[in-house]
Design a protein around this motif. Structure first.
Motif, PDB file in Angstrom:
ATOM      1  N   ASN A 155      43.856  52.517  24.851  1.00 34.53           N
ATOM      2  CA  ASN A 155      42.918  53.417  24.183  1.00 34.53           C
ATOM      3  C   ASN A 155      41.803  52.565  23.578  1.00 34.53           C
ATOM      4  O   ASN A 155      42.048  51.758  22.684  1.00 34.53           O
ATOM      5  CB  ASN A 155      43.625  54.214  23.085  1.00 34.53           C
ATOM      6  N   SER A 156      40.583  52.745  24.062  1.00 35.35           N
ATOM      7  CA  SER A 156      39.476  51.892  23.641  1.00 35.35           C
ATOM      8  C   SER A 156      38.291  52.751  23.215  1.00 35.35           C
ATOM      9  O   SER A 156      37.536  53.235  24.063  1.00 35.35           O
ATOM     10  CB  SER A 156      39.062  50.960  24.788  1.00 35.35           C
ATOM     11  N   PRO A 157      38.103  52.975  21.897  1.00 27.16           N
ATOM     12  CA  PRO A 157      37.027  53.838  21.410  1.00 27.16           C
ATOM     13  C   PRO A 157      35.635  53.396  21.844  1.00 27.16           C
ATOM     14  O   PRO A 157      34.751  54.220  22.049  1.00 27.16           O
ATOM     15  CB  PRO A 157      37.183  53.763  19.884  1.00 27.16           C
ATOM     16  N   GLN A 158      35.418  52.099  21.987  1.00 22.46           N
ATOM     17  CA  GLN A 158      34.083  51.619  22.306  1.00 22.46           C
ATOM     18  C   GLN A 158      33.830  51.486  23.803  1.00 22.46           C
ATOM     19  O   GLN A 158      32.762  51.063  24.218  1.00 22.46           O
ATOM     20  CB  GLN A 158      33.831  50.267  21.618  1.00 22.46           C
ATOM     21  N   HIS A 159      34.826  51.850  24.614  1.00 18.73           N
ATOM     22  CA  HIS A 159      34.662  51.857  26.071  1.00 18.73           C
ATOM     23  C   HIS A 159      34.084  50.550  26.601  1.00 18.73           C
ATOM     24  O   HIS A 159      32.964  50.501  27.091  1.00 18.73           O
ATOM     25  CB  HIS A 159      33.763  53.018  26.508  1.00 18.73           C
ATOM     26  N   PRO A 160      34.832  49.460  26.511  1.00 20.84           N
ATOM     27  CA  PRO A 160      34.329  48.187  27.058  1.00 20.84           C
ATOM     28  C   PRO A 160      34.417  48.220  28.585  1.00 20.84           C
ATOM     29  O   PRO A 160      34.826  49.209  29.184  1.00 20.84           O
ATOM     30  CB  PRO A 160      35.309  47.161  26.486  1.00 20.84           C
ATOM     31  N   SER A 161      34.053  47.127  29.195  1.00 16.59           N
ATOM     32  CA  SER A 161      34.164  47.034  30.649  1.00 16.59           C
ATOM     33  C   SER A 161      35.636  46.858  31.005  1.00 16.59           C
ATOM     34  O   SER A 161      36.160  45.753  31.020  1.00 16.59           O
ATOM     35  CB  SER A 161      33.344  45.849  31.166  1.00 16.59           C
ATOM     36  N   LEU A 162      36.309  47.988  31.261  1.00 18.24           N
ATOM     37  CA  LEU A 162      37.754  47.946  31.461  1.00 18.24           C
ATOM     38  C   LEU A 162      38.147  47.193  32.721  1.00 18.24           C
ATOM     39  O   LEU A 162      39.277  46.720  32.836  1.00 18.24           O
ATOM     40  CB  LEU A 162      38.299  49.375  31.511  1.00 18.24           C
ATOM     41  N   THR A 163      37.228  47.089  33.666  1.00 14.79           N
ATOM     42  CA  THR A 163      37.557  46.368  34.896  1.00 14.79           C
ATOM     43  C   THR A 163      37.718  44.876  34.648  1.00 14.79           C
ATOM     44  O   THR A 163      38.258  44.161  35.501  1.00 14.79           O
ATOM     45  CB  THR A 163      36.478  46.597  35.955  1.00 14.79           C
ATOM     46  N   ASP A 164      37.282  44.398  33.480  1.00  9.23           N
ATOM     47  CA  ASP A 164      37.413  42.981  33.138  1.00  9.23           C
ATOM     48  C   ASP A 164      38.692  42.686  32.354  1.00  9.23           C
ATOM     49  O   ASP A 164      38.895  41.566  31.898  1.00  9.23           O
ATOM     50  CB  ASP A 164      36.204  42.516  32.311  1.00  9.23           C
ATOM     51  N   LEU A 165      39.556  43.676  32.188  1.00  8.82           N
ATOM     52  CA  LEU A 165      40.788  43.472  31.438  1.00  8.82           C
ATOM     53  C   LEU A 165      41.759  42.590  32.215  1.00  8.82           C
ATOM     54  O   LEU A 165      41.832  42.651  33.434  1.00  8.82           O
ATOM     55  CB  LEU A 165      41.462  44.816  31.156  1.00  8.82           C
ATOM     56  N   MET A 166      42.525  41.793  31.468  1.00  8.27           N
ATOM     57  CA  MET A 166      43.593  40.992  32.054  1.00  8.27           C
ATOM     58  C   MET A 166      44.918  41.575  31.592  1.00  8.27           C
ATOM     59  O   MET A 166      45.197  41.638  30.386  1.00  8.27           O
ATOM     60  CB  MET A 166      43.479  39.528  31.622  1.00  8.27           C
ATOM     61  N   VAL A 167      45.739  42.006  32.543  1.00  8.75           N
ATOM     62  CA  VAL A 167      46.989  42.696  32.226  1.00  8.75           C
ATOM     63  C   VAL A 167      48.177  41.791  32.534  1.00  8.75           C
ATOM     64  O   VAL A 167      48.204  41.127  33.572  1.00  8.75           O
ATOM     65  CB  VAL A 167      47.111  44.009  33.022  1.00  8.75           C
ATOM     66  N   LYS A 168      49.148  41.810  31.621  1.00  8.66           N
ATOM     67  CA  LYS A 168      50.384  41.061  31.805  1.00  8.66           C
ATOM     68  C   LYS A 168      51.561  41.981  31.489  1.00  8.66           C
ATOM     69  O   LYS A 168      51.516  42.753  30.527  1.00  8.66           O
ATOM     70  CB  LYS A 168      50.423  39.829  30.889  1.00  8.66           C
ATOM     71  N   TRP A 169      52.608  41.912  32.315  1.00 11.46           N
ATOM     72  CA  TRP A 169      53.863  42.611  32.057  1.00 11.46           C
ATOM     73  C   TRP A 169      54.989  41.581  32.019  1.00 11.46           C
ATOM     74  O   TRP A 169      55.026  40.668  32.832  1.00 11.46           O
ATOM     75  CB  TRP A 169      54.163  43.625  33.159  1.00 11.46           C
ATOM     76  N   TYR A 170      55.905  41.750  31.060  1.00  9.54           N
ATOM     77  CA  TYR A 170      57.085  40.889  31.020  1.00  9.54           C
ATOM     78  C   TYR A 170      58.285  41.702  30.555  1.00  9.54           C
ATOM     79  O   TYR A 170      58.142  42.762  29.942  1.00  9.54           O
ATOM     80  CB  TYR A 170      56.865  39.664  30.129  1.00  9.54           C
ATOM     81  N   GLN A 175      63.235  36.100  28.218  1.00 15.19           N
ATOM     82  CA  GLN A 175      61.999  36.731  28.679  1.00 15.19           C
ATOM     83  C   GLN A 175      61.673  36.313  30.112  1.00 15.19           C
ATOM     84  O   GLN A 175      61.805  35.142  30.472  1.00 15.19           O
ATOM     85  CB  GLN A 175      60.829  36.360  27.768  1.00 15.19           C
ATOM     86  N   MET A 176      61.241  37.279  30.906  1.00 12.27           N
ATOM     87  CA  MET A 176      60.838  37.008  32.287  1.00 12.27           C
ATOM     88  C   MET A 176      59.461  37.616  32.529  1.00 12.27           C
ATOM     89  O   MET A 176      59.269  38.819  32.354  1.00 12.27           O
ATOM     90  CB  MET A 176      61.840  37.588  33.279  1.00 12.27           C
ATOM     91  N   ASP A 177      58.503  36.774  32.924  1.00 10.81           N
ATOM     92  CA  ASP A 177      57.169  37.270  33.238  1.00 10.81           C
ATOM     93  C   ASP A 177      57.183  37.908  34.624  1.00 10.81           C
ATOM     94  O   ASP A 177      57.704  37.327  35.591  1.00 10.81           O
ATOM     95  CB  ASP A 177      56.156  36.127  33.193  1.00 10.81           C
ATOM     96  N   LEU A 178      56.621  39.094  34.718  1.00 13.69           N
ATOM     97  CA  LEU A 178      56.602  39.833  35.968  1.00 13.69           C
ATOM     98  C   LEU A 178      55.224  39.869  36.609  1.00 13.69           C
ATOM     99  O   LEU A 178      55.091  39.793  37.836  1.00 13.69           O
ATOM    100  CB  LEU A 178      57.078  41.274  35.739  1.00 13.69           C
ATOM    101  N   LEU A 179      54.210  40.010  35.778  1.00 14.76           N
ATOM    102  CA  LEU A 179      52.848  40.200  36.283  1.00 14.76           C
ATOM    103  C   LEU A 179      51.872  39.520  35.333  1.00 14.76           C
ATOM    104  O   LEU A 179      51.975  39.674  34.112  1.00 14.76           O
ATOM    105  CB  LEU A 179      52.564  41.703  36.388  1.00 14.76           C
ATOM    106  N   GLU A 180      50.940  38.745  35.867  1.00 14.99           N
ATOM    107  CA  GLU A 180      49.911  38.085  35.070  1.00 14.99           C
ATOM    108  C   GLU A 180      48.558  38.244  35.746  1.00 14.99           C
ATOM    109  O   GLU A 180      48.473  38.187  36.983  1.00 14.99           O
ATOM    110  CB  GLU A 180      50.228  36.591  34.880  1.00 14.99           C
ATOM    111  N   LYS A 181      47.532  38.461  34.928  1.00 11.83           N
ATOM    112  CA  LYS A 181      46.170  38.636  35.438  1.00 11.83           C
ATOM    113  C   LYS A 181      46.136  39.694  36.541  1.00 11.83           C
ATOM    114  O   LYS A 181      45.509  39.521  37.587  1.00 11.83           O
ATOM    115  CB  LYS A 181      45.603  37.302  35.937  1.00 11.83           C
ATOM    116  N   ASN A 182      46.893  40.784  36.277  1.00 12.72           N
ATOM    117  CA  ASN A 182      46.900  41.965  37.155  1.00 12.72           C
ATOM    118  C   ASN A 182      47.644  41.751  38.469  1.00 12.72           C
ATOM    119  O   ASN A 182      47.604  42.610  39.346  1.00 12.72           O
ATOM    120  CB  ASN A 182      45.478  42.463  37.451  1.00 12.72           C
ATOM    121  N   VAL A 183      48.301  40.616  38.645  1.00 11.43           N
ATOM    122  CA  VAL A 183      48.950  40.296  39.919  1.00 11.43           C
ATOM    123  C   VAL A 183      50.416  39.930  39.668  1.00 11.43           C
ATOM    124  O   VAL A 183      50.730  39.199  38.724  1.00 11.43           O
ATOM    125  CB  VAL A 183      48.237  39.130  40.636  1.00 11.43           C
TER     126      VAL A 183
END
Length: 206
Positions: free
Chosen positions: A69-84, A91-99
């Motif tokens: 949720n981003s009130p200021q609407h930044p450039s969302l395509t530039d986000l870096m996503v990580k899942w662990y 802890q086990m890293d599953l996804l980094e930098k959207n990959v």
């Protein structure tokens, strides 16, 4: 003599008497009006993961929802996503930098429209090894990192017996209840069986 008071923001306030001279002049108090500072409303981006708990059976496909949720609407395509994932092994890293970073694993990848802040994770053909708490972490264009509260994923084991798919605890409970029912049935029917045996003996003697 009359005393004159004057007060003006940003100016001096003076108090003087009719016969005052340089030696007995009253002290001058300086009062300066402070301007009102308006600070811009801070941007507090929030990563939400819903629901907090998720269940699935072995072999099913699971989608772990995560949204920025981003009130200021930044450039969302530039986000870096990580899942662990966190479990009893750590802890086990599953996804980094959207990959996905897991070797030889095409079951786990990011799904959703990144331009809309949707950074959900999809897991294909889940197994009991996928048990754990999954966290979604988003790095904003300005470098700020925001993490969700996590989603606990629980996988029910598929036993493959007559199509029954249940957790081990449920199976144990069903078996215990069945054994208890059989014991009660035997206790109830024992007197009736004795009577039948006595009747059969009497008929044979006649």
């Amino acid at each position: 003599s009359a005393v004159l008071f004057s007060l003006f923001p940003g100016t001096d306030v003076g108090v003087t008497g009719g016969g005052a001279n340089k030696d007995n002049a009253a002290a001058v108090i300086h009062v300066t009006a402070q301007p009102l500072l308006l600070t811009p409303e801070p941007w507090n981006p929030l990563v939400t993961q819903t629901p907090a708990k998720e269940k699935a059976k072995e072999g099913e496909t699971v989608i772990l929802n995560c949204h920025l949720n981003s009130p200021q609407h930044p450039s969302l395509t530039d986000l870096m996503v990580k899942w662990y994932k966190e479990d009893e092994k750590g802890q086990m890293d599953l996804l980094e930098k959207n990959v996905t970073i897991l070797p030889n694993n095409s079951r786990i990848f990011m799904s959703g429209d990144l331009s809309q802040g949707d950074v959900s994770l999809i897991i294909l053909n889940v197994t009991t090894s996928d048990h754990g708490v999954y966290f979604c972490e988003v790095t904003l264009p300005d470098g700020k990192v925001v993490t969700g509260d996590g989603t606990k994923l629980r996988i029910r084991r598929a036993l493959g017996l007559f199509g029954i798919e249940e957790s081990i605890g449920t199976i144990i409970g069903v078996v215990a209840a069945g054994i208890g029912g059989i014991v009660v049935l035997i206790i109830v029917l024992t007197p009736q069986l004795r009577k039948c045996i006595l009747c059969m003996r009497q008929e044979s003697q006649q």
